[in-house]
Design an enzyme around this catalytic site. Structure first.
Site, short mmCIF file in Angstrom:
data_model
loop_
_atom_site.label_atom_id
_atom_site.label_comp_id
_atom_site.label_asym_id
_atom_site.label_seq_id
_atom_site.Cartn_x
_atom_site.Cartn_y
_atom_site.Cartn_z
N HIS A 7 0.76 -1.47 -0.04
CA HIS A 7 -0.17 0.13 -0.10
C HIS A 7 1.11 1.64 0.27
O HIS A 7 2.06 0.99 -0.31
CB HIS A 7 -0.65 0.45 1.05
N HIS A 79 4.16 7.00 3.16
CA HIS A 79 4.78 5.96 4.22
C HIS A 79 4.56 5.42 1.90
O HIS A 79 3.44 5.24 1.89
CB HIS A 79 5.69 4.92 5.01
N GLU A 130 7.84 1.51 5.23
CA GLU A 130 6.94 0.22 5.90
C GLU A 130 7.18 -1.18 5.02
O GLU A 130 7.42 -1.37 4.28
CB GLU A 130 5.81 0.05 5.87
CO CO Z 1 1.20 1.55 6.84
#
Ligand code: CO
Length: 138
Positions: A7, A79, A130
């Protein structure tokens, strides 16, 4: 080492407006807001056919999103998240190569119920990264 793109997360100054914009203007499928007190955020998931967008809004006093919104008052990309097969192997490899893992280096459970780690943006071209351990077949 990294696998699928999981994502992109966008910090937003108004979660309701952002959710409506994704739903009504962009015509996307959006989730109900989900509170993540461990991460200091409320998240709305935008489900796309091939990936997800996460709309992040600060939750609580010490939200990591608040400082970002102070610097980016209209919001912005916060992120990107890549999947890895094994979060501990990924962490050990990255640390051995000199990358900085944010926090104490222990994975936390992320918004999808899987262990996650964050890597320092200064080591990855100004982008907070991440890593999420992909779901293992149960
Ligand atoms: Co995230």
């Amino acid at each position: 080492m990294i696998g699928r793109f999981n994502h992109v997360a966008i910090a937003v100054p108004d979660l309701e407006v952002a959710t409506k914009t994704y739903r009504d203007v962009l015509g996307a499928k959006v989730s109900a807001p989900q509170h993540e007190p461990d991460h200091g955020v409320t998240v709305v998931f935008v489900e796309l056919p091939n990936t997800k967008v996460e709309l992040l809004y600060p939750l609580g006093e010490n939200s990591p999103i608040q400082g970002f919104l102070d610097k980016n008052p209209s919001g912005g990309i916060h992120h990107v998240c890549y999947e890895v097969e094994n979060i501990y192997e990924a962490r050990d490899r990255l640390k051995a190569m000199g990358a900085r893992v944010i926090g104490n280096g222990e994975p936390k459970i992320g918004a999808h119920g899987n262990p996650v780690l964050f890597l320092h943006p200064k080591d990855f071209f100004g982008t907070l990264v991440e890593l999420e351990q992909a779901k293992t077949a149960a």
